[in-house]
Design a protein around this motif. Structure first.
Motif, mmCIF file in Angstrom:
data_model
loop_
_atom_site.group_PDB
_atom_site.id
_atom_site.type_symbol
_atom_site.label_atom_id
_atom_site.label_comp_id
_atom_site.label_asym_id
_atom_site.label_seq_id
_atom_site.Cartn_x
_atom_site.Cartn_y
_atom_site.Cartn_z
ATOM 1 N N TYR A 35 -1.691 -11.983 -12.811
ATOM 2 C CA TYR A 35 -1.130 -11.366 -11.612
ATOM 3 C C TYR A 35 -2.206 -11.290 -10.538
ATOM 4 N N GLN A 37 -3.239 -8.925 -7.404
ATOM 5 C CA GLN A 37 -2.974 -7.608 -6.843
ATOM 6 C C GLN A 37 -3.688 -7.450 -5.507
ATOM 7 N N GLY A 40 -1.369 -4.827 0.127
ATOM 8 C CA GLY A 40 -0.091 -4.924 0.824
ATOM 9 C C GLY A 40 1.053 -5.453 -0.024
ATOM 10 N N GLN A 41 0.725 -6.314 -0.979
ATOM 11 C CA GLN A 41 1.770 -7.001 -1.761
ATOM 12 C C GLN A 41 1.946 -6.444 -3.165
ATOM 13 N N GLY A 42 1.062 -5.586 -3.595
ATOM 14 C CA GLY A 42 1.173 -5.085 -4.961
ATOM 15 C C GLY A 42 0.804 -6.167 -5.961
ATOM 16 N N LEU A 43 1.485 -6.185 -7.102
ATOM 17 C CA LEU A 43 1.215 -7.186 -8.135
ATOM 18 C C LEU A 43 2.186 -8.345 -7.985
ATOM 19 N N PHE A 45 3.287 -12.018 -9.548
ATOM 20 C CA PHE A 45 3.219 -12.818 -10.772
ATOM 21 C C PHE A 45 2.736 -14.228 -10.449
ATOM 22 N N GLY A 58 5.008 -18.276 -10.933
ATOM 23 C CA GLY A 58 5.422 -17.554 -9.739
ATOM 24 C C GLY A 58 5.376 -18.446 -8.523
ATOM 25 N N LEU A 88 -7.575 -8.756 -6.338
ATOM 26 C CA LEU A 88 -7.897 -8.429 -7.721
ATOM 27 C C LEU A 88 -6.972 -9.255 -8.596
ATOM 28 N N GLU B 88 -1.988 5.661 -9.421
ATOM 29 C CA GLU B 88 -0.994 4.812 -8.775
ATOM 30 C C GLU B 88 0.047 4.418 -9.822
ATOM 31 N N PHE B 90 3.488 2.226 -10.903
ATOM 32 C CA PHE B 90 4.212 0.987 -10.623
ATOM 33 C C PHE B 90 5.471 0.920 -11.469
ATOM 34 N N LYS B 101 7.955 -12.794 -17.316
ATOM 35 C CA LYS B 101 7.867 -12.844 -15.865
ATOM 36 C C LYS B 101 8.290 -11.488 -15.334
ATOM 37 N N VAL B 102 7.357 -10.545 -15.345
ATOM 38 C CA VAL B 102 7.634 -9.178 -14.963
ATOM 39 C C VAL B 102 7.437 -9.029 -13.461
ATOM 40 N N THR B 103 8.417 -8.396 -12.817
ATOM 41 C CA THR B 103 8.334 -8.147 -11.378
ATOM 42 C C THR B 103 7.970 -6.689 -11.158
ATOM 43 N N PHE B 104 6.936 -6.469 -10.352
ATOM 44 C CA PHE B 104 6.455 -5.124 -10.097
ATOM 45 C C PHE B 104 6.822 -4.669 -8.688
ATOM 46 N N GLY B 105 6.995 -3.363 -8.538
ATOM 47 C CA GLY B 105 7.090 -2.777 -7.220
ATOM 48 C C GLY B 105 5.710 -2.711 -6.598
ATOM 49 N N THR B 106 5.645 -2.300 -5.348
ATOM 50 C CA THR B 106 4.370 -2.273 -4.632
ATOM 51 C C THR B 106 3.521 -1.061 -4.979
ATOM 52 N N GLY B 107 4.072 -0.142 -5.760
ATOM 53 C CA GLY B 107 3.284 0.985 -6.230
ATOM 54 C C GLY B 107 3.404 2.223 -5.359
#
Lengths: 114, 114
Positions: A35, A37, A40-43, A45, A58, A88, B88, B90, B101-107
């Motif tokens: 991922y 990180q 602004g975009q978070g994580l 994939f 992704g 990161l 933080e 998520f 393929k995990v989709t994360f929120g922006t936190g």
């Protein structure tokens, strides 16, 4: 049991260079995901490998690539670095690589592109 | 494609206050839902997960989350926060067939004031 290990912890590169990041999963884990990180975009994939095969990818350009070795260790490569690649980079492993297997994250590699 | 929205980017609470962090996902089928937490200086770790069954799931450190299918929501709650909950958070979703393929929120950054 040792956790997910990522090396190096920090990298500073200049635009146009390429970089290789390494990830050693938890012993016995066969799935490795990467991922990106950013604040602004978070994580986001990047890709996932299971038993040396890329199963998911992704929405990143072809400059981002990876591979997995027979011992489940994984590497990620970014070629022709751009300033926007500063982020990161997180590696995560899971036991079976199934959708209900939680991800175990490493501490990440902080890449700065100047 | 699946997506995750976390409405609160930064939350500040006093100790003992109640917490609710919003999470909405977009995916029409069955999903697996997760909350991950990243404490300062530490790696991301699983807080709780929902796969099926009781829509109210309990996680570590007194956290719980409720899956409301009709609202496509998976909000995180804690009755009384502590300073050590500063971190933080998520929300993440994974759909069957998507392997890892995990989709994360922006936190959401939570700051708890003593």
């Amino acid at each position: 049991k040792a956790g997910v290990t990522q090396t190096p912890r920090y990298l500073i590169k200049t635009r146009g260079q390429q970089v290789t990041l390494s990830c050693s999963p938890i012993s016995g884990h066969r799935s490795v995901s990467w991922y990106q990180q950013t604040p602004g975009q978070g994580l986001q994939f990047l890709f996932e490998y299971f038993s040396e095969t890329q199963r998911n990818k992704g929405n990143f350009p072809g400059r981002f690539s990876g591979r997995q070795f027979s011992n489940s260790r994984s590497e990620m490569n970014v070629s022709t670095l751009e300033l926007g690649d500063s982020a990161l980079y997180l590696c995560a492993s899971s036991l079976a690589g199934e959708v209900n297997s939680p991800l175990h994250f490493g501490n990440g590699t902080r890449l700065t592109v100047t | 494609a699946q997506s995750v929205s976390q409405h609160n980017h930064h939350v500040i609470l006093s100790e003992a206050a109640s917490l609710e962090l919003g999470c909405n996902y977009s995916y029409g089928g069955t999903v697996n839902l997760f909350w991950y937490v990243q404490y300062p200086g530490q790696h991301l770790q699983l807080l709780l997960k929902y796969f099926s069954g009781d829509p109210l799931v309990k996680g570590i450190k007194g956290f719980e989350a409720e899956f409301i299918k009709s609202k496509f929501s998976f909000n995180l709650r804690k009755p009384s926060v502590q300073w050590s909950d500063t971190a933080e958070y998520f929300c993440a979703v994974n759909a069957p067939g998507g392997y890892q393929k995990v989709t994360f929120g922006t936190g959401t950054k939570l700051q708890v004031i003593p």
